[in-house]
Design a protein around this motif. Structure first.
Motif, short mmCIF file in Angstrom:
data_model
loop_
_atom_site.label_atom_id
_atom_site.label_comp_id
_atom_site.label_asym_id
_atom_site.label_seq_id
_atom_site.Cartn_x
_atom_site.Cartn_y
_atom_site.Cartn_z
N UNK A 104 0.80 -1.23 0.00
CA UNK A 104 0.00 0.00 0.00
C UNK A 104 0.83 1.28 0.00
N UNK A 105 2.12 1.18 0.31
CA UNK A 105 2.97 2.38 0.26
C UNK A 105 3.09 2.93 -1.16
N UNK A 106 2.85 2.09 -2.17
CA UNK A 106 2.97 2.51 -3.56
C UNK A 106 1.66 3.11 -4.11
N UNK A 107 0.70 3.37 -3.22
CA UNK A 107 -0.55 4.01 -3.67
C UNK A 107 -0.29 5.43 -4.15
N UNK B 64 4.35 14.04 2.36
CA UNK B 64 3.96 12.76 2.96
C UNK B 64 4.05 11.63 1.94
N UNK B 65 3.58 11.89 0.72
CA UNK B 65 3.71 10.90 -0.35
C UNK B 65 5.18 10.59 -0.60
N UNK B 66 6.00 11.63 -0.70
CA UNK B 66 7.43 11.44 -0.94
C UNK B 66 8.06 10.59 0.17
N UNK B 67 7.69 10.85 1.42
CA UNK B 67 8.21 10.06 2.54
C UNK B 67 7.78 8.61 2.48
N UNK B 68 6.53 8.38 2.09
CA UNK B 68 6.01 7.03 1.95
C UNK B 68 6.77 6.27 0.88
N UNK B 69 7.02 6.94 -0.25
CA UNK B 69 7.74 6.29 -1.35
C UNK B 69 9.20 6.05 -0.98
N UNK B 70 9.81 6.97 -0.25
CA UNK B 70 11.20 6.76 0.21
C UNK B 70 11.29 5.50 1.05
N UNK B 71 10.33 5.29 1.93
CA UNK B 71 10.31 4.07 2.75
C UNK B 71 10.15 2.84 1.88
N UNK B 72 9.24 2.90 0.90
CA UNK B 72 9.02 1.76 0.00
C UNK B 72 10.27 1.45 -0.82
N UNK B 73 10.98 2.48 -1.26
CA UNK B 73 12.18 2.28 -2.07
C UNK B 73 13.27 1.55 -1.29
N UNK B 74 13.34 1.76 -0.01
CA UNK B 74 14.37 1.10 0.79
C UNK B 74 14.18 -0.41 0.87
N UNK B 75 13.01 -0.90 0.48
CA UNK B 75 12.78 -2.35 0.42
C UNK B 75 13.22 -2.94 -0.91
N UNK B 76 13.61 -2.10 -1.86
CA UNK B 76 14.02 -2.55 -3.20
C UNK B 76 15.51 -2.88 -3.19
N UNK C 296 1.05 7.63 -11.12
CA UNK C 296 1.90 8.74 -11.59
C UNK C 296 2.49 9.53 -10.42
N UNK C 297 1.69 9.81 -9.40
CA UNK C 297 2.20 10.55 -8.25
C UNK C 297 3.32 9.80 -7.54
N UNK C 298 3.16 8.49 -7.38
CA UNK C 298 4.19 7.67 -6.74
C UNK C 298 5.47 7.65 -7.59
N UNK C 299 5.31 7.61 -8.91
CA UNK C 299 6.47 7.62 -9.80
C UNK C 299 7.22 8.95 -9.69
N UNK C 300 6.47 10.04 -9.64
CA UNK C 300 7.10 11.36 -9.50
C UNK C 300 7.78 11.50 -8.14
#
Length: 192
Positions: free
Chosen positions: A75-78, A118-130, A140-144
């Motif tokens: 759900x972090x990638x929403x 907040x979206x940027x922070x959520x995506x930063x957390x998700x990226x650390x699992x990659x 699109x927002x998550x990609x940006x």
């Protein structure tokens, strides 16, 4: 440390395009799903991660099954949560409020919605699992936001990248040093 390939794909066109689909679970059209599946065939990845919303999850499940690779929903990638505007036709919203939001989504988030930071922070957390070559089907927002985290794009620079439905943004990502944990990335391709 060696980098890894990360492919970010925007979900296919929703059944009702033109609305602010944030956390509302609007499915993709059959043509939108087919476009994602077709585009994934040209990519190299070891697993599929998707937003938990059906417009991203549905093509991800098909792609993962076709490739026989693991698939999980996160759900972090929403998309950005549009709060009271979620699912709304932008033409029917107060235009002054909408203009302020597009100009500065941190200072003027949608009513009851999420700020850009907040979206940027959520995506930063998700990226650390990659950590390995992967395909992420999201929004699109998550990609940006990923471009902001990995490449240092500010909000306006992120909006300068055209990301239509089914677009694939490919990056090379370096996990960073152990102490800083700062990931960095470089765009290697954009398929629109």
């Amino acid at each position: 440390m060696n980098g890894f390939a990360l492919h970010l794909m925007r979900h296919g066109a929703p059944e009702r395009p033109g609305r602010l689909w944030g956390h509302e679970d609007e499915p993709s059209s059959a043509q939108g799903v087919a476009l994602c599946v077709e585009r994934a065939r040209t990519l190299d990845f070891a697993r599929v991660v998707t937003s938990d919303l059906s417009r991203a999850w549905a093509p991800g499940a098909i792609i993962a099954a076709e490739r026989a690779v693991p698939h999980n929903a996160d759900p972090q990638w929403r998309e950005l949560h549009f709060g009271q505007w979620d699912g709304a036709d932008p033409a029917l919203l107060p235009q002054g409020d909408l203009a302020r939001f597009w100009r500065d989504p941190d200072r003027f988030p949608p009513p009851g919605g999420e700020r850009w930071s907040d979206l940027r922070g959520r995506i930063a957390t998700a990226l650390h699992a990659c950590c390995d070559p992967m395909l992420i089907i999201c929004h699109a927002g998550a990609m940006r936001a990923a471009l902001a985290v990995l490449c240092g794009f500010d909000m306006r620079q992120g909006w300068a990248v055209d990301l239509p439905y089914g677009a694939v943004l490919s990056l090379k990502v370096w996990p960073g040093e152990q102490l800083s944990g700062q990931m960095t990335g470089q765009m290697t391709g954009l398929l629109t």
